[in-house]
Motif scaffolding. Structure first.
Motif, short mmCIF file in Angstrom:
data_model
loop_
_atom_site.label_atom_id
_atom_site.label_comp_id
_atom_site.label_asym_id
_atom_site.label_seq_id
_atom_site.Cartn_x
_atom_site.Cartn_y
_atom_site.Cartn_z
N UNK A 18 0.82 -1.21 0.00
CA UNK A 18 0.00 0.00 0.00
C UNK A 18 0.86 1.26 0.00
N UNK A 19 2.01 1.22 0.66
CA UNK A 19 2.93 2.35 0.64
C UNK A 19 3.41 2.61 -0.78
N UNK A 39 15.10 13.75 5.56
CA UNK A 39 14.72 12.99 6.74
C UNK A 39 15.34 13.63 7.96
N UNK A 40 14.56 13.84 9.00
CA UNK A 40 15.05 14.47 10.22
C UNK A 40 15.52 13.41 11.21
N UNK A 50 14.45 2.19 5.12
CA UNK A 50 13.00 2.32 5.01
C UNK A 50 12.63 3.35 3.95
N UNK A 51 13.24 4.53 4.02
CA UNK A 51 12.82 5.61 3.12
C UNK A 51 13.28 5.38 1.69
N UNK A 57 10.33 1.09 -4.13
CA UNK A 57 9.17 0.21 -4.32
C UNK A 57 8.12 0.86 -5.21
N UNK A 58 8.13 2.20 -5.25
CA UNK A 58 7.19 2.94 -6.09
C UNK A 58 7.74 3.21 -7.47
N UNK A 59 8.98 2.74 -7.73
CA UNK A 59 9.54 2.86 -9.07
C UNK A 59 10.71 3.81 -9.21
N UNK A 60 11.15 4.44 -8.12
CA UNK A 60 12.27 5.38 -8.21
C UNK A 60 13.57 4.63 -8.49
#
Length: 230
Positions: A18-19, A39-40, A50-51, A57-60
């Motif tokens: 879903x992310x 990211x802080x 994670x980031x 996972x979204x294609x980057x």
């Protein structure tokens, strides 16, 4: 809204599939160009895997992170040449401080912007930074307070003219936004579920993902809530 910039406001969530779906509209908008994630570090390091993993996972294909911290706000050179700027999640007041208090001209004019959780909240002109009470009235769970007692707003990045709240159904923050609009703290806003993206592209708002986004406005008869889904 900020010119023709494409803006993607993501309400949080950690489920891997879903992310990816909620981040895909942003990654697609970058056209395969480089993405810089901000990211802080709140004092215990960052979860870089994670980031970066979320964006991939979204294609980057070309993504890197820049770590911000107290005393180390964002700088223009951090995001120079980026096709997309991605602001991660964490403590919203701290993200706002490091992204806004030193000025907002660091963001490239032609870069797509995505904010996840705190990154979405600070995109607003008037950013709701947390809180769980208005006066003595409890308007959401203290667990969603961001270490603030009173619901308050502060200058944000000014990318969208409405307030943004996140984790709407999951943390019960929709009621915080409803009361903030009712009390006149902000004039209108969108509360966004986890695994959900509210996109603002060429002035058109659309919803992607598995949840809902809630448009909260105030009229002559009180507060109205409109539910929008993919």
């Amino acid at each position: 809204m900020a010119g023709s910039r494409s803006i993607f406001l993501i309400g949080g969530g950690r489920d891997a599939d879903s992310v990816a779906a909620s981040h895909r509209p942003f990654v697609t908008a970058t056209g395969g160009g480089p993405i810089v994630g901000l990211v802080v570090d709140e004092g215990d390091g960052i979860d870089a895997d994670r980031w970066i993993g979320t964006l991939r996972s979204a294609g980057a294909r070309d993504a890197e992170l820049v770590t911000l911290a107290v005393g180390r706000p964002v700088r223009a050179e951090d995001v120079a040449g980026a096709a997309g700027v991605y602001v991660a999640g964490g403590l919203t007041p701290l993200y706002r401080e490091l992204l806004v208090d030193s000025g907002t001209d660091w963001l490239p004019a032609d870069a797509a912007y995505a904010g996840y959780s705190a990154g979405a909240a600070v995109a607003a002109t008037d950013a709701i930074t947390g809180g769980w009470c208005i006066g003595e009235l409890e308007v959401c769970s203290e667990d969603a307070s961001e270490d603030l007692d009173q619901v308050e707003y502060a200058p944000g990045l000014g990318l969208v003219p409405f307030a943004v709240d996140v984790h709407a159904s999951q943390w019960g923050t929709l009621t915080r936004l409803v009361h903030a609009v009712s009390a006149g703290i902000v004039t209108e806003g969108w509360a966004i579920d986890e695994h959900t993206c509210l996109s603002v592209v060429d002035g058109t708002l659309t919803v992607a993902g598995i949840g809902s986004a809630y448009h909260v406005t105030r009229g002559t008869d009180g507060v109205a809530v409109r539910v929008a889904q993919a």
